[in-house]
Design an enzyme around this catalytic site. Structure first.
Site, PDB file in Angstrom:
ATOM      1  N   LYS A 295       0.218 -14.169   5.481  1.00  0.00           N
ATOM      2  CA  LYS A 295       0.440 -15.115   4.386  1.00  0.00           C
ATOM      3  C   LYS A 295       1.918 -15.509   4.409  1.00  0.00           C
ATOM      4  O   LYS A 295       2.625 -15.480   3.398  1.00  0.00           O
ATOM      5  CB  LYS A 295       0.038 -14.426   3.065  1.00  0.00           C
ATOM      6  CG  LYS A 295      -0.002 -15.312   1.873  1.00  0.00           C
ATOM      7  CD  LYS A 295      -1.124 -16.330   1.868  1.00  0.00           C
ATOM      8  CE  LYS A 295      -0.989 -17.261   0.685  1.00  0.00           C
ATOM      9  NZ  LYS A 295      -1.709 -18.525   0.840  1.00  0.00           N
TER      10      LYS A 295
ATOM     11  N   ASP B 146      -7.232  -5.043   4.542  1.00  0.00           N
ATOM     12  CA  ASP B 146      -8.209  -4.361   3.690  1.00  0.00           C
ATOM     13  C   ASP B 146      -9.283  -5.349   3.244  1.00  0.00           C
ATOM     14  O   ASP B 146     -10.491  -5.115   3.404  1.00  0.00           O
ATOM     15  CB  ASP B 146      -7.441  -3.795   2.477  1.00  0.00           C
ATOM     16  CG  ASP B 146      -8.298  -2.924   1.597  1.00  0.00           C
ATOM     17  OD1 ASP B 146      -9.270  -2.334   2.093  1.00  0.00           O
ATOM     18  OD2 ASP B 146      -7.992  -2.829   0.396  1.00  0.00           O
TER      19      ASP B 146
ATOM     20  N   TYR C 112       0.794  -1.233   0.000  1.00  0.00           N
ATOM     21  CA  TYR C 112       0.000   0.000   0.000  1.00  0.00           C
ATOM     22  C   TYR C 112       0.825   1.281   0.000  1.00  0.00           C
ATOM     23  O   TYR C 112       0.285   2.355  -0.202  1.00  0.00           O
ATOM     24  CB  TYR C 112      -0.892   0.020   1.242  1.00  0.00           C
ATOM     25  CG  TYR C 112      -2.335  -0.260   0.945  1.00  0.00           C
ATOM     26  CD1 TYR C 112      -3.255   0.769   0.835  1.00  0.00           C
ATOM     27  CD2 TYR C 112      -2.785  -1.564   0.773  1.00  0.00           C
ATOM     28  CE1 TYR C 112      -4.580   0.518   0.567  1.00  0.00           C
ATOM     29  CE2 TYR C 112      -4.110  -1.833   0.504  1.00  0.00           C
ATOM     30  CZ  TYR C 112      -5.002  -0.789   0.403  1.00  0.00           C
ATOM     31  OH  TYR C 112      -6.312  -1.035   0.128  1.00  0.00           O
TER      32      TYR C 112
ATOM     33  N   ASP D 278      -5.511 -17.102   3.752  1.00  0.00           N
ATOM     34  CA  ASP D 278      -6.545 -17.773   2.938  1.00  0.00           C
ATOM     35  C   ASP D 278      -7.411 -18.681   3.807  1.00  0.00           C
ATOM     36  O   ASP D 278      -8.642 -18.714   3.665  1.00  0.00           O
ATOM     37  CB  ASP D 278      -5.937 -18.527   1.746  1.00  0.00           C
ATOM     38  CG  ASP D 278      -4.678 -19.303   2.090  1.00  0.00           C
ATOM     39  OD1 ASP D 278      -4.168 -19.124   3.208  1.00  0.00           O
ATOM     40  OD2 ASP D 278      -4.208 -20.091   1.257  1.00  0.00           O
TER      41      ASP D 278
END
Ligand code: NAP
Length: 407
Positions: free
Chosen positions: A218, A296, A151, A272
């Site tokens: 992740k 987000d 970002y 995930d």
């Protein structure tokens, strides 16, 4: 609606005078509609609870399209100064033109004021249409890191001089090949940035008597960014909260004695898998800490589970400043139609009242909103999903709340 999660900032005991000046940014698109509705409700709740002994003096500050038209800048320095000076603001949504090279005003605001945590309480309001069978099981608070990750805007167009240089550098230094026509983006994630986010989330969880903090990442793939986020999160818990936290691993390995069993559980989940978990077993999750991009996605997914962005409150919080804001965008096609749901900004305003220590007024706003929704008096977005609903305009919804809370 039960007394919901309060923002992290309340944990530091923030208090305001009886008649504070509070800056507001009206916002673009539908911003003016939802702002008017929100002001009506917040002022009515404060008046109802405190009589004439407390009141907000609203001070408009400019950002976005209105600021551009009046000052030539989408984010004037005077706006940043006003928020720094007051330490607080309420903000409507702002337009982000796509692909025109103009940076996002929202992202710039967060960066300039170092609002490093985006805090989103997600709790079901009975009566709101939800895609879940048991939406009442959802009661989470998301702490999303706001200043790092992909970002930060460190990216270069395919074919640009910097992109070519980086591709060359990576090839020479590591022997790894990046296609020559690739655009390049960097994903910086630091120990400092992670620790202050996790510290705020942990402190909040402890102050609010929450049961667990989940680090979502992740890290199985991106080991030195997302994986490090997870490691640094555990490290922070161990360094600064050793007496009051326990890891899920220690608990399940049976290493935790009886004393440890009452502690806040720190656990982690791969992002995930976590998207499945929030749908299938939401009751097992409480406070979440995430890096910027995953945070987000997760915030919006959770908001959808309890009825959509139209009703999701949010705040961006830093060391000395907190900006409370609608979590949806400007919904430009409805601009000026007095149509959209002002619930997100109204509930963000309630979080702001919490932050100010005006919790009675905040609770009144939330309970009144819950009662009005339970009577199926709602705006179009909820009405289209609710049989027998009465469709109210944006201002009509605000008036229904004021009528309810004035009883
Ligand atoms: P959006 O403005 O959130 O609107 C997408 C759709 O969400 C709307 O068409 C509407 O759905 C629904 N919606 C949004 N707000 C609503 C409300 N208050 N009440 C009821 N329904 C609502 O998203 P977007 O169209 O992707 O973005 C438009 C602009 O907003 C962009 O410039 C974007 O960058 C900006 N944005 C700003 C912020 C921010 O300021 N924090 C956040 C996100 C996006 P239906 O048409 O189905 O009714």
């Amino acid at each position: 609606m039960k007394n919901p999660s309060r923002p992290a900032s309340e944990a530091v005991g923030s208090r305001f005078p009886d008649f504070p000046e509070i800056p507001f940014i009206e916002g673009d698109g539908t911003g003016p509609d939802i702002w008017k509705a929100t002001r009506l409700v917040l002022d009515a709740a404060v008046a109802r609870v405190y009589g004439g002994n407390r009141g907000i003096q609203w001070k408009e500050i400019l950002a976005g399209e209105k600021a551009l038209a009046e000052t030539g800048s989408v984010l004037p320095e005077a706006t940043l100064d006003a928020i720094r000076e007051h330490g607080i603001a309420l903000k409507g949504p702002l337009t982000t033109p796509v692909g025109k090279g103009i940076r996002s005003v929202n992202v710039a605001l967060r960066r300039e004021l170092d609002l490093f945590a985006c805090v989103r309480p997600v709790q079901y309001i009975p009566g709101v249409p939800s895609p879940l069978r048991y939406p009442e099981k959802v009661d989470m608070v998301v702490f999303r890191e706001n200043t790092e990750d992909v970002y930060v805007g460190l990216e270069w167009e395919a074919g640009s001089a910097v992109a070519k240089k980086i591709i060359g550098l990576v090839g020479r230094e590591t022997g790894k090949t990046i296609r020559p026509d690739a655009g390049i983006g960097l994903k910086p994630m630091s120990r400092f940035g992670t620790r202050r986010l996790v510290r705020m989330a942990l402190q909040y969880a402890l102050d609010q008597g929450r049961k667990s903090l989940t680090l979502v990442h992740k890290g199985n793939i991106m080991k030195f960014t997302e994986g490090a986020f997870c490691r640094w999160g555990y490290e922070l818990a161990r360094d600064e909260f050793p007496e009051v936290t326990v890891t899920e691993a220690a608990l399940s390995a049976g290493d935790a004695d009886g004393v440890m069993k009452g502690r806040l559980v720190v656990k982690d989940r791969i992002a995930d898998a976590m998207f499945q978990q929030i749908l299938l077993r939401p009751e097992e999750y409480d406070v979440l800490a995430l890096p910027n991009l995953n945070g987000d996605y997760m915030s919006d997914a959770l908001a959808a589970m309890v009825g959509g962005l139209g009703m999701a409150p949010g705040a961006n919080i830093g060391q000395g400043c907190a900006v409370f804001e609608a979590t949806h965008g400007t919904a430009p096609k409805y601009a000026g139609l007095d149509k959209v749901n002002p619930g997100s900004l109204i509930l963000s305003g309630a979080l702001m009242l919490d932050h100010m220590g005006w919790t009675e007024a905040a609770d009144l706003v939330r309970s009144s909103l819950a009662r009005v929704v339970s009577r199926k008096q709602v705006t179009y977005d909820l009405a289209r999903q609710l049989e027998g609903a009465v469709t109210l305009s944006c201002s009509g919804f605000a008036r229904a709340l004021v009528e309810d809370l004035s009883r």
